[in-house]
Structures are given as C-alpha cells and as structure tokens.
Design a protein around this motif. Sequence first.
Motif, PDB file in Angstrom:
ATOM      1  N   TYR A  29      28.322  10.969  14.349  1.00 45.00           N
ATOM      2  CA  TYR A  29      28.912   9.755  14.937  1.00 45.00           C
ATOM      3  C   TYR A  29      29.065   8.598  13.952  1.00 45.00           C
ATOM      4  O   TYR A  29      29.632   7.566  14.300  1.00 45.00           O
ATOM      5  N   ALA A  83      28.986  11.868  27.316  1.00 47.13           N
ATOM      6  CA  ALA A  83      28.879  13.189  27.947  1.00 47.13           C
ATOM      7  C   ALA A  83      29.467  13.217  29.353  1.00 47.13           C
ATOM      8  O   ALA A  83      29.880  14.279  29.837  1.00 47.13           O
ATOM      9  N   HIS A  86      32.808  14.961  30.108  1.00 42.37           N
ATOM     10  CA  HIS A  86      32.905  16.409  30.325  1.00 42.37           C
ATOM     11  C   HIS A  86      32.494  16.828  31.738  1.00 42.37           C
ATOM     12  O   HIS A  86      32.682  17.972  32.111  1.00 42.37           O
ATOM     13  N   ARG A 117      32.055  20.855  25.200  1.00 50.37           N
ATOM     14  CA  ARG A 117      32.739  19.573  24.952  1.00 50.37           C
ATOM     15  C   ARG A 117      34.263  19.733  24.918  1.00 50.37           C
ATOM     16  O   ARG A 117      34.979  18.755  24.705  1.00 50.37           O
TER      17      ARG A 117
HETATM   18  C1  DQA Z   1      31.386  11.413  22.343  1.00 50.14           C
HETATM   19  C2  DQA Z   1      31.542  12.936  22.435  1.00 50.14           C
HETATM   20  C3  DQA Z   1      30.749  13.480  23.623  1.00 50.14           C
HETATM   21  O1  DQA Z   1      30.868  14.905  23.664  1.00 50.14           O
HETATM   22  C4  DQA Z   1      29.286  13.124  23.496  1.00 50.14           C
HETATM   23  O2  DQA Z   1      28.582  13.532  24.635  1.00 50.14           O
HETATM   24  C5  DQA Z   1      29.070  11.672  23.238  1.00 50.14           C
HETATM   25  C6  DQA Z   1      29.934  11.013  22.264  1.00 50.14           C
HETATM   26  C7  DQA Z   1      32.109  10.860  21.095  1.00 50.14           C
HETATM   27  O3  DQA Z   1      32.409   9.675  21.096  1.00 50.14           O
HETATM   28  O4  DQA Z   1      32.334  11.591  20.125  1.00 50.14           O
HETATM   29  O5  DQA Z   1      28.157  11.067  23.755  1.00 50.14           O
HETATM   30  O6  DQA Z   1      31.987  10.838  23.474  1.00 50.14           O
END
Ligand code: DQA
Length: 154
Positions: A29, A83, A86, A117
């Motif tokens: 991230y 999350a 999803h 995801r």
């Molecule tokens: C997210 C991607 C999601 O799969 C994950 O659960 C996150 C971050 C992203 O910004 O890349 O919390 O939304």
Amino acid sequence: MAKKSKTLPIYVLNGPNLNLLGRREPDIYGRTTLAEIEQMTVQRADTHGLSVVFRQSNHEGELIDWIQEARTKSTGVIINGGAYSHTSLALHDALRALDHPVVEVHLSNPFAREDFRHHSRLSPVAKGVIVGFGAQSYVLAIDAIASLIKGSAG
Ligand code: DQA
C-alpha cells in the motif's frame, strides 16, 4: 489560484483499515499516510475549483450513513471500500441509490492479488474504477470525477 465555485464538495470515503496506511503492509500500500492522501486530494480538487470532504471509517454502517448524506451534500463520491468492496451488498445498494457520479478507487491492483479480491461489489455501481497507482490513484480519481461533474454541469 483556481476560482472557487458553489459546487457541493466531492465526498472521498475510505473503508476499514485505511487509517493504518503508511504502516500497514507498505510493500503493498506504500508509505503515504491517509492524512497525506487527504492533502493530495484537497490540493488536486482545488485546481478544478472543487472541494473535498474526506472521511474514513472501520464501520460499514457509518460508511452507508455517509453515502446517504452524500445524496444531498455532495456532488459526487470517490470510494475506497477496502475489504468491504469485495463483500458489501449494503454499500452496493447505498451507492446505487445515489444520483451522483461514483468513482471506485484502490491503492493496490486487486486483480493482481488473491482471487477473493478479484470481484468488487462496488464496481457495477461506479462510473469508473481506478486501481493500482498507490496514493496517486486518489489524485487520478479526483481528475476523473471533476470531468464527470463538469460534463454533467455543462
Ligand atoms: C484496497 C484493496 C482491498 O482488497 C483491501 O482489502 C484494502 C485496500 C486498496 O486500496 O488497495 O483494504 O482497497
């Protein structure tokens, strides 16, 4: 300096665990914090003569309350549902009930990650989706929603 319009703000809504940005899995991230992303979005929106209301919650119901609030208090919504993207039919329904443009955003590219995801419940009710550019995804989303807002205003 860009001329300020009377247009309502863009709501930028962030879901669970995004408050940990900068410390949470930085290899995925990045090291930019959510507060820094907020600054980036505010500055970019300003170049379009637009303002931003930027919020984060770990609670699905609170995110839904904000989406409902956005019906009358915003001109469009950018959402990183974390999350919940999803899983959440309730976020899907709340966004579906919105007459404004919705842009879904993700820092990472969920399609290049685990299978669970690969599906988003938010994408079908978004005008467009921006993924995989780290914090820059939010800046791109501001540009995208600004052009949608200007398109619908013009
Ligand atoms: C997210 C991607 C999601 O799969 C994950 O659960 C996150 C971050 C992203 O910004 O890349 O919390 O939304």
